[in-house]
Write a protein that holds these residues in place. Structure first.
Motif, PDB file in Angstrom:
ATOM      1  N   MET A 105       0.802  -1.219  -0.051  1.00 30.12           N
ATOM      2  CA  MET A 105      -0.101   0.024   0.091  1.00 30.12           C
ATOM      3  C   MET A 105       1.056   1.341  -0.115  1.00 30.12           C
ATOM      4  O   MET A 105       1.687   1.217   0.680  1.00 30.12           O
ATOM      5  CB  MET A 105      -0.921   0.031   1.082  1.00 30.12           C
ATOM      6  CG  MET A 105      -1.802   1.191   1.224  1.00 30.12           C
ATOM      7  SD  MET A 105      -3.068   1.684   2.370  1.00 30.12           S
ATOM      8  CE  MET A 105      -2.793   0.785   3.844  1.00 30.12           C
ATOM      9  N   LEU A 106       0.436   2.232  -0.792  1.00 30.88           N
ATOM     10  CA  LEU A 106       1.065   3.570  -0.827  1.00 30.88           C
ATOM     11  C   LEU A 106       0.114   4.578  -0.520  1.00 30.88           C
ATOM     12  O   LEU A 106      -0.788   4.645  -1.378  1.00 30.88           O
ATOM     13  CB  LEU A 106       1.946   3.624  -2.105  1.00 30.88           C
ATOM     14  CG  LEU A 106       2.659   5.092  -2.503  1.00 30.88           C
ATOM     15  CD1 LEU A 106       3.769   4.933  -1.470  1.00 30.88           C
ATOM     16  CD2 LEU A 106       3.197   4.803  -3.975  1.00 30.88           C
ATOM     17  N   VAL A 107       0.399   5.604   0.213  1.00 29.17           N
ATOM     18  CA  VAL A 107      -0.362   6.667   0.260  1.00 29.17           C
ATOM     19  C   VAL A 107       0.207   7.691   0.054  1.00 29.17           C
ATOM     20  O   VAL A 107       1.297   8.212   0.654  1.00 29.17           O
ATOM     21  CB  VAL A 107      -0.986   6.973   1.870  1.00 29.17           C
ATOM     22  CG1 VAL A 107      -1.742   7.874   2.233  1.00 29.17           C
ATOM     23  CG2 VAL A 107      -1.670   5.473   2.292  1.00 29.17           C
ATOM     24  N   ALA A 108      -0.186   8.771  -0.971  1.00 25.99           N
ATOM     25  CA  ALA A 108       0.581   9.892  -1.111  1.00 25.99           C
ATOM     26  C   ALA A 108      -0.521  10.947  -1.935  1.00 25.99           C
ATOM     27  O   ALA A 108      -1.801  10.421  -2.061  1.00 25.99           O
ATOM     28  CB  ALA A 108       1.390   9.574  -2.246  1.00 25.99           C
ATOM     29  N   HIS A 109      -0.018  11.988  -2.433  1.00 31.11           N
ATOM     30  CA  HIS A 109      -0.808  12.976  -2.949  1.00 31.11           C
ATOM     31  C   HIS A 109      -1.105  12.541  -4.264  1.00 31.11           C
ATOM     32  O   HIS A 109      -0.469  11.628  -5.088  1.00 31.11           O
ATOM     33  CB  HIS A 109      -0.197  14.270  -3.160  1.00 31.11           C
ATOM     34  CG  HIS A 109       0.156  15.093  -1.908  1.00 31.11           C
ATOM     35  ND1 HIS A 109      -1.032  15.914  -1.474  1.00 31.11           N
ATOM     36  CD2 HIS A 109       1.058  15.280  -0.868  1.00 31.11           C
ATOM     37  CE1 HIS A 109      -0.515  16.370  -0.156  1.00 31.11           C
ATOM     38  NE2 HIS A 109       0.457  15.775   0.162  1.00 31.11           N
ATOM     39  N   LEU A 111       0.734  10.034  -7.453  1.00 30.72           N
ATOM     40  CA  LEU A 111       0.329   8.606  -7.594  1.00 30.72           C
ATOM     41  C   LEU A 111      -0.002   8.495  -9.265  1.00 30.72           C
ATOM     42  O   LEU A 111      -0.111   7.499  -9.827  1.00 30.72           O
ATOM     43  CB  LEU A 111      -1.126   8.308  -6.769  1.00 30.72           C
ATOM     44  CG  LEU A 111      -0.858   8.315  -5.432  1.00 30.72           C
ATOM     45  CD1 LEU A 111      -2.252   8.278  -4.610  1.00 30.72           C
ATOM     46  CD2 LEU A 111       0.203   7.128  -4.973  1.00 30.72           C
ATOM     47  N   ARG A 112      -0.499   9.583  -9.849  1.00 35.94           N
ATOM     48  CA  ARG A 112      -0.789   9.709 -11.229  1.00 35.94           C
ATOM     49  C   ARG A 112       0.483   9.565 -12.066  1.00 35.94           C
ATOM     50  O   ARG A 112       0.549   8.922 -13.158  1.00 35.94           O
ATOM     51  CB  ARG A 112      -1.392  11.085 -11.544  1.00 35.94           C
ATOM     52  CG  ARG A 112      -2.615  10.968 -10.923  1.00 35.94           C
ATOM     53  CD  ARG A 112      -3.485  12.439 -11.020  1.00 35.94           C
ATOM     54  NE  ARG A 112      -3.183  13.135 -12.126  1.00 35.94           N
ATOM     55  CZ  ARG A 112      -3.730  14.355 -12.438  1.00 35.94           C
ATOM     56  NH1 ARG A 112      -4.343  14.943 -11.414  1.00 35.94           N
ATOM     57  NH2 ARG A 112      -3.573  14.961 -13.643  1.00 35.94           N
ATOM     58  N   ARG A 121      -9.600   8.412  -2.433  1.00 33.66           N
ATOM     59  CA  ARG A 121      -9.787   7.159  -3.423  1.00 33.66           C
ATOM     60  C   ARG A 121      -8.777   6.309  -3.666  1.00 33.66           C
ATOM     61  O   ARG A 121      -7.514   6.523  -3.284  1.00 33.66           O
ATOM     62  CB  ARG A 121     -10.156   7.755  -4.825  1.00 33.66           C
ATOM     63  CG  ARG A 121     -11.326   8.617  -4.925  1.00 33.66           C
ATOM     64  CD  ARG A 121     -12.702   7.829  -4.307  1.00 33.66           C
ATOM     65  NE  ARG A 121     -13.901   8.515  -4.534  1.00 33.66           N
ATOM     66  CZ  ARG A 121     -14.612   9.107  -3.447  1.00 33.66           C
ATOM     67  NH1 ARG A 121     -14.088   8.829  -2.538  1.00 33.66           N
ATOM     68  NH2 ARG A 121     -15.703   9.780  -3.635  1.00 33.66           N
ATOM     69  N   VAL A 122      -9.079   5.028  -3.971  1.00 34.17           N
ATOM     70  CA  VAL A 122      -8.349   4.028  -4.107  1.00 34.17           C
ATOM     71  C   VAL A 122      -7.872   3.669  -5.773  1.00 34.17           C
ATOM     72  O   VAL A 122      -8.890   3.404  -6.171  1.00 34.17           O
ATOM     73  CB  VAL A 122      -8.857   2.714  -3.368  1.00 34.17           C
ATOM     74  CG1 VAL A 122      -7.777   1.247  -3.527  1.00 34.17           C
ATOM     75  CG2 VAL A 122      -8.993   3.052  -1.815  1.00 34.17           C
ATOM     76  N   GLY A 123      -6.796   3.297  -5.909  1.00 29.44           N
ATOM     77  CA  GLY A 123      -6.225   2.772  -7.271  1.00 29.44           C
ATOM     78  C   GLY A 123      -5.392   1.600  -6.882  1.00 29.44           C
ATOM     79  O   GLY A 123      -4.774   1.406  -5.714  1.00 29.44           O
ATOM     80  N   VAL A 163      -1.006  -3.508 -15.357  1.00 25.67           N
ATOM     81  CA  VAL A 163      -2.216  -2.898 -15.945  1.00 25.67           C
ATOM     82  C   VAL A 163      -2.824  -2.200 -14.679  1.00 25.67           C
ATOM     83  O   VAL A 163      -2.499  -2.349 -13.519  1.00 25.67           O
ATOM     84  CB  VAL A 163      -3.319  -4.043 -16.017  1.00 25.67           C
ATOM     85  CG1 VAL A 163      -2.914  -4.977 -17.364  1.00 25.67           C
ATOM     86  CG2 VAL A 163      -3.610  -5.021 -15.099  1.00 25.67           C
ATOM     87  N   VAL A 164      -4.099  -1.362 -14.890  1.00 28.49           N
ATOM     88  CA  VAL A 164      -4.627  -0.552 -13.864  1.00 28.49           C
ATOM     89  C   VAL A 164      -5.875  -1.596 -13.521  1.00 28.49           C
ATOM     90  O   VAL A 164      -6.719  -1.791 -14.516  1.00 28.49           O
ATOM     91  CB  VAL A 164      -5.146   0.916 -14.490  1.00 28.49           C
ATOM     92  CG1 VAL A 164      -6.061   1.367 -13.056  1.00 28.49           C
ATOM     93  CG2 VAL A 164      -3.814   1.561 -14.746  1.00 28.49           C
ATOM     94  N   SER A 165      -5.901  -2.214 -12.343  1.00 21.57           N
ATOM     95  CA  SER A 165      -7.124  -3.155 -12.203  1.00 21.57           C
ATOM     96  C   SER A 165      -8.139  -2.425 -11.337  1.00 21.57           C
ATOM     97  O   SER A 165      -9.422  -2.946 -11.186  1.00 21.57           O
ATOM     98  CB  SER A 165      -6.513  -4.456 -11.272  1.00 21.57           C
ATOM     99  OG  SER A 165      -6.008  -4.042 -10.127  1.00 21.57           O
ATOM    100  N   GLY A 166      -7.816  -1.396 -10.716  1.00 21.28           N
ATOM    101  CA  GLY A 166      -9.076  -0.437 -10.148  1.00 21.28           C
ATOM    102  C   GLY A 166      -8.587   0.893 -10.093  1.00 21.28           C
ATOM    103  O   GLY A 166      -7.329   1.198  -9.728  1.00 21.28           O
ATOM    104  N   TRP A 167      -9.443   1.838 -10.253  1.00 27.44           N
ATOM    105  CA  TRP A 167      -9.169   3.276 -10.177  1.00 27.44           C
ATOM    106  C   TRP A 167     -10.172   4.133  -9.800  1.00 27.44           C
ATOM    107  O   TRP A 167     -11.240   3.907 -10.204  1.00 27.44           O
ATOM    108  CB  TRP A 167      -8.578   3.450 -11.750  1.00 27.44           C
ATOM    109  CG  TRP A 167      -7.835   4.888 -11.480  1.00 27.44           C
ATOM    110  CD1 TRP A 167      -8.393   6.191 -11.920  1.00 27.44           C
ATOM    111  CD2 TRP A 167      -6.330   5.322 -10.944  1.00 27.44           C
ATOM    112  NE1 TRP A 167      -7.206   7.208 -11.763  1.00 27.44           N
ATOM    113  CE2 TRP A 167      -6.258   6.486 -11.388  1.00 27.44           C
ATOM    114  CE3 TRP A 167      -5.531   4.332 -10.745  1.00 27.44           C
ATOM    115  CZ2 TRP A 167      -5.115   7.186 -11.017  1.00 27.44           C
ATOM    116  CZ3 TRP A 167      -4.308   4.965 -10.306  1.00 27.44           C
ATOM    117  CH2 TRP A 167      -3.846   6.241 -10.557  1.00 27.44           C
ATOM    118  N   ASN A 168      -9.874   5.107  -8.789  1.00 27.80           N
ATOM    119  CA  ASN A 168     -10.742   5.973  -8.340  1.00 27.80           C
ATOM    120  C   ASN A 168     -12.087   5.409  -7.536  1.00 27.80           C
ATOM    121  O   ASN A 168     -12.991   6.058  -7.446  1.00 27.80           O
ATOM    122  CB  ASN A 168     -11.470   6.941  -9.325  1.00 27.80           C
ATOM    123  CG  ASN A 168     -10.975   8.479  -9.196  1.00 27.80           C
ATOM    124  OD1 ASN A 168     -10.509   8.892  -8.191  1.00 27.80           O
ATOM    125  ND2 ASN A 168     -12.259   9.010  -9.563  1.00 27.80           N
TER     126      ASN A 168
END
Length: 59
Positions: free
Chosen positions: A1-5, A9-10, A33-35, A45-50
């Motif tokens: 897990m990473l928590v940041a601005h 993250l983008r 929100r979680v990505g 891949v992005v498996s989940g976003w926003n």
């Protein structure tokens, strides 16, 4: 897990996908929100976003 601005993250997401850092602008990420980044068939891949975080479980 990473928590940041969101901006960091983008950029991280763009780099993970093999895109230049400037392409992080393409990924909208709202506050709290979680990505989720993953792989499929060996490719990033992005498996989940926003997504909204799951509520805490009370026992």
């Amino acid at each position: 897990m990473l928590v940041a601005h969101a901006h960091l993250l983008r950029v991280l997401t763009a780099r993970y996908l093999g895109l230049p850092p400037s392409e992080g602008r393409l990924f909208l990420l709202a506050t709290a929100r979680v990505g989720r980044l993953s792989t499929e068939h060996g490719l990033p891949v992005v498996s989940g976003w926003n997504q909204r975080p799951l509520p805490p479980v009370h026992e």
